[in-house]
Design a protein around this motif. Structure first.
Motif, mmCIF file in Angstrom:
data_model
loop_
_atom_site.group_PDB
_atom_site.id
_atom_site.type_symbol
_atom_site.label_atom_id
_atom_site.label_comp_id
_atom_site.label_asym_id
_atom_site.label_seq_id
_atom_site.Cartn_x
_atom_site.Cartn_y
_atom_site.Cartn_z
ATOM 1 N N LYS A 211 52.379 8.298 -17.245
ATOM 2 C CA LYS A 211 51.468 8.718 -18.313
ATOM 3 C C LYS A 211 52.230 9.013 -19.594
ATOM 4 C CE LYS A 211 47.998 11.195 -15.678
ATOM 5 N NZ LYS A 211 47.306 12.489 -15.554
ATOM 6 N N VAL B 194 53.764 5.774 -21.160
ATOM 7 C CA VAL B 194 52.735 4.949 -21.786
ATOM 8 C C VAL B 194 52.319 5.532 -23.125
ATOM 9 C CG1 VAL B 194 50.336 4.176 -21.577
ATOM 10 C CG2 VAL B 194 51.881 3.971 -19.632
ATOM 11 N N LYS B 195 52.139 6.851 -23.175
ATOM 12 C CA LYS B 195 51.738 7.489 -24.430
ATOM 13 C C LYS B 195 52.779 7.274 -25.520
ATOM 14 C CE LYS B 195 50.232 11.828 -26.501
ATOM 15 N NZ LYS B 195 51.011 11.573 -27.741
ATOM 16 N N GLU C 137 45.173 3.248 -17.770
ATOM 17 C CA GLU C 137 45.975 2.890 -18.944
ATOM 18 C C GLU C 137 46.018 1.387 -19.206
ATOM 19 O OE1 GLU C 137 47.019 4.946 -21.042
ATOM 20 O OE2 GLU C 137 47.112 6.882 -19.997
#
Length: 330
Positions: free
Chosen positions: A176, A179-180, A214
């Motif tokens: 997470k 990806v951000k 995502e």
């Protein structure tokens, strides 16, 4: 004799969209982790790569440290590409990675910008490529800010040295965060490469949900659990098998009585599906399209031919899936 790819090579391979991207990957990809190093037969390596391509396998998965010795798998693949497959480059997806120990000193390991960039350039030189289709951070680095590692990946794309980037071995929360950071830098990550098999189901505990949310694809390595999900060990440990060799990821102590019982029961179920155990294990990883592609390894071309036949039966009944779950709980 010059290699000419078979004209019908795309007829029987299944291709899956990788996450929310425009890229399609073959359901089976060829991994060069083992059996493509300087210690191995070049002719055998060449036969495996060309056989895979003739079967519609367009994705070839490398890393900087594959061999042995480290780096030699990339050199071998580069030689095959130059001599046999150069005219087919635009039909291929070639990936590599950086993150595991590659050279001495503090810069040949993990995910600093220095290590990632140097490793990329070395890998491109060894393969003779101008760019990789996919370049990965091979593992998270606990001592380097994730912004630094992902920033290096983003710059690799922006400099045209990779078309896409991915991560490998990151857990759900790390994924997470990665990806951000990448999206904030204007680069959409393509794919995650985790280990996944009937004997190794950790990605079901949150990671698969993150990837779906995502829009990332996934490509599973070690789908046969280092060869345990085959009939190879049912009658003992064969000479020169991975469990018989030193310095491998499979030890003789891993082949327990309980594990052998599970393998035999899975083998019986595979026979009822008219598949080998290896074919069923590969089909299980690909079930319900939860995984984009599965990486197969091989020591000879015949194994690739047999493994690809798993695509002839990817459907499982609910009873078969429940039977597998019950076997794995014993």
């Amino acid at each position: 004799m010059n290699y000419n790819a078979k004209q019908n090579r795309y007829e029987n391979m299944k291709y899956n969209r990788c996450g929310s991207s425009g890229l399609m990957l073959p359901a089976m990809s060829l991994g060069l982790w083992h059996n493509f190093g300087d210690v191995d037969s070049y002719e055998n390596s060449k036969e495996m790569v060309t056989t895979a391509f003739d079967l519609g396998i367009t994705h070839f998965d490398l890393a900087n440290n594959y061999g042995p010795p480290a780096g030699s798998a990339e050199k071998t693949f580069g030689r095959i590409l130059k001599k046999e497959l150069a005219s087919y480059r635009d039909e291929m997806i070639i990936s590599s990675k950086a993150g595991y120990e590659m050279w001495l000193g503090p810069y040949g390991n993990f995910g600093s910008r220095k290590s990632m960039m140097a490793s990329l350039d070395q890998s491109l030189e060894r393969t003779g490529l101008d760019y990789f289709d996919i370049f990965y951070s091979h593992r998270p680095d606990p001592d380097t800010p994730i912004e630094e590692t992902m920033g290096a990946l983003a710059d690799i794309v922006k400099r045209g040295k990779a078309l896409y980037v991915g991560i490998s071995n990151y857990n759900a929360e790390e994924t997470k965060e990665a990806v951000k950071v990448l999206k904030d830098l204007g680069v959409n990550p393509l794919i995650h490469q985790p280990s996944y098999s009937m004997f190794d189901r950790w990605i079901e505990d949150g990671l698969q949900d993150v990837l779906k949310d995502e829009g990332l694809g996934s490509i599973a390595y070690s789908p046969l659990a280092q060869g345990m999900l085959t009939s190879k060990y049912l009658k003992g440990i064969p000479k020169d098998s991975r469990a018989d060799k030193e310095n491998t990821f499979l030890e003789k102590s891993d082949i327990t009585k309980e594990k052998l019982s599970q393998i035999q029961n899975l083998q019986d179920l595979a026979v009822s599906r008219n598949q080998s155990l290896a074919q069923m294990a590969l089909a299980w990883v690909l079930r319900k399209d939860k995984v984009t592609s599965v990486i197969i390894g091989a020591s000879k071309k015949e194994q690739i031919i047999e493994n690809v036949k798993a695509l002839e039966n990817l459907e499982f009944s609910e009873k078969e899936l429940e039977d597998i779950n019950q076997i794995l709980k014993r």
